[in-house]
Structures are given as C-alpha cells and as structure tokens.
Scaffold this motif. Structure first.
Motif, mmCIF file in Angstrom:
data_model
loop_
_atom_site.group_PDB
_atom_site.id
_atom_site.type_symbol
_atom_site.label_atom_id
_atom_site.label_comp_id
_atom_site.label_asym_id
_atom_site.label_seq_id
_atom_site.Cartn_x
_atom_site.Cartn_y
_atom_site.Cartn_z
ATOM 1 N N GLU A 110 -2.233 2.929 -6.007
ATOM 2 C CA GLU A 110 -2.599 2.274 -4.743
ATOM 3 C C GLU A 110 -1.381 1.652 -4.069
ATOM 4 O O GLU A 110 -1.347 1.494 -2.856
ATOM 5 C CB GLU A 110 -3.632 1.163 -5.000
ATOM 6 C CG GLU A 110 -4.943 1.648 -5.533
ATOM 7 C CD GLU A 110 -5.913 2.062 -4.445
ATOM 8 O OE1 GLU A 110 -5.734 1.649 -3.287
ATOM 9 O OE2 GLU A 110 -6.839 2.808 -4.772
ATOM 10 N N GLY A 132 -11.232 -3.693 -4.515
ATOM 11 C CA GLY A 132 -11.880 -2.396 -4.625
ATOM 12 C C GLY A 132 -13.382 -2.518 -4.702
ATOM 13 O O GLY A 132 -13.934 -3.614 -4.814
ATOM 14 N N HIS A 169 -6.090 0.167 5.943
ATOM 15 C CA HIS A 169 -5.294 -0.523 4.935
ATOM 16 C C HIS A 169 -4.012 -1.152 5.466
ATOM 17 O O HIS A 169 -3.592 -2.178 4.942
ATOM 18 C CB HIS A 169 -4.909 0.439 3.802
ATOM 19 C CG HIS A 169 -6.064 0.976 3.038
ATOM 20 N ND1 HIS A 169 -7.045 0.190 2.494
ATOM 21 C CD2 HIS A 169 -6.405 2.249 2.724
ATOM 22 C CE1 HIS A 169 -7.938 0.938 1.882
ATOM 23 N NE2 HIS A 169 -7.574 2.196 2.010
ATOM 24 N N GLU A 225 -5.382 -0.730 -10.642
ATOM 25 C CA GLU A 225 -4.338 -0.858 -9.626
ATOM 26 C C GLU A 225 -3.020 -1.398 -10.159
ATOM 27 O O GLU A 225 -1.973 -1.153 -9.559
ATOM 28 C CB GLU A 225 -4.843 -1.727 -8.471
ATOM 29 C CG GLU A 225 -5.984 -1.057 -7.732
ATOM 30 C CD GLU A 225 -6.439 -1.811 -6.492
ATOM 31 O OE1 GLU A 225 -5.785 -2.804 -6.105
ATOM 32 O OE2 GLU A 225 -7.446 -1.382 -5.905
ATOM 33 N N ARG A 261 0.834 -1.202 0.000
ATOM 34 C CA ARG A 261 0.000 0.000 0.000
ATOM 35 C C ARG A 261 0.868 1.251 0.000
ATOM 36 O O ARG A 261 1.807 1.378 0.793
ATOM 37 C CB ARG A 261 -0.917 0.027 1.222
ATOM 38 C CG ARG A 261 -1.965 -1.061 1.270
ATOM 39 C CD ARG A 261 -2.959 -1.002 0.155
ATOM 40 N NE ARG A 261 -3.647 0.261 0.065
ATOM 41 C CZ ARG A 261 -4.913 0.413 -0.261
ATOM 42 N NH1 ARG A 261 -5.664 -0.643 -0.500
ATOM 43 N NH2 ARG A 261 -5.451 1.599 -0.354
#
Length: 174
Positions: A132, A49, A37, A68, A29
């Motif tokens: 992301e 997502g 997260h 992503e 992340r």
C-alpha cells in the motif's frame, strides 16, 4: 453510539501506531493514480482498510496493520468512540466505488508499537498482500491532518483529539 456504521458508508478501520517516543507511523501511498487516496502534496496517511464479513473492527484493525506494515508487536491503547466518517467528492465516488458508497465510516484504534523497527516492512507485507505504501516515517500526531488528502482531514483532526493523550513531547518517557 452504535456498532454499525452509518447507512451508505463503507465500514472501515483506521490505525494510529505510536512508537515509544509518541510519534505515529505514516505511509506514503504507493499508487498515486487513485484520486480517492492522494492529491498533490497529500500522499501520506495512517494505515486503514475495510472490515471483512464476520470480522470485528478490532480484528480488522490488527489484520490491516499486519497487511500494510507487517507489524504485529503492538499493545492496544484505545479506541475512538463511535464511527468517524467522511464523504468522498461525488466525482471521485462514482469513479472509485461506482457510486456504491457515499464515503467511509471508520472505527479508529490506537496501538503502541513494542517491536523492533526492522519488523516494519511496507514493501513485502505479510500474507503476500500488495504494498500500500512506498515509503514510511514517524510523524507527530498533530501534523497528520496536513498530510492526508483534504476530504479526510476532518476525520484526522478528530483522531488527533481522541488520541492526543498517547502522543508525547520529545524527551518524555513512560
């Protein structure tokens, strides 16, 4: 089994992207400040997502994967039965979603990546979406529960059970 997520849970998708060697994509992340997260030592996850209005879970899975990772060269391997859900810790839920959702309910899909590795681009994903992830790697499917934030680990253990047939030992081939 139902096509609707359990009441009070945000409808989402999760994706297991297998390479030809049977390893799976995990991303670290990028935003380490969001407690929904990451936790210390637990910043890696598979793509996931939300499902947009009017979108099927499979459509959402393909869209999220592209947003992503920039990956579109995939073959669908399977879908986990039902919705896999987790609850957010109460304090994190109030902070992250202002108490709107109790947690997330996810439809999980497994894909085989059939493209070249240079297709993977986490820093400038398609559609101008914000990155992301800030790093990625291939991992064994069975190690993914230890990489994810602790309150999501049970879902990852279920994902491992559902998709274990698609993982391969090093040296195995089609």
């Amino acid at each position: 089994m139902t096509d609707r997520p359990p009441e009070g849970y945000r409808p989402c998708v999760g994706l297991v992207l297998f390479n030809r060697a049977g390893l799976v994509f995990v991303g670290r992340r990028a935003d380490k400040t969001k407690r929904e997260h990451v936790a210390p030592g637990h910043a890696w996850q598979m793509p996931q997502g939300g499902i947009d209005e009017g979108e099927t879970p499979l459509e959402a899975a393909r869209r999220e994967l592209a947003e992503e990772t920039n990956v579109t060269s995939v073959v669908l391997l399977g879908e986990a039965p039902g919705w896999l859900s987790y609850d957010l810790p109460v304090d994190i839920g109030k902070e992250a979603w202002k108490g709107r959702w109790r947690g997330q309910a996810q439809k999980w899909f497994a894909f085989r990546f059939v493209g070249a590795e240079d297709e993977i681009d986490i820093l400038t994903p398609s559609g101008g979406h914000k990155a992301e992830f800030d790093a990625w790697r291939w991992a064994r499917l069975d190690e993914t529960p230890d990489l994810i934030i602790p309150f999501k680990q049970d879902v990852y253990r279920q994902v491992v059970r559902h998709f274990a047939p698609f993982a391969r030992e090093p040296g195995e081939t089609d």
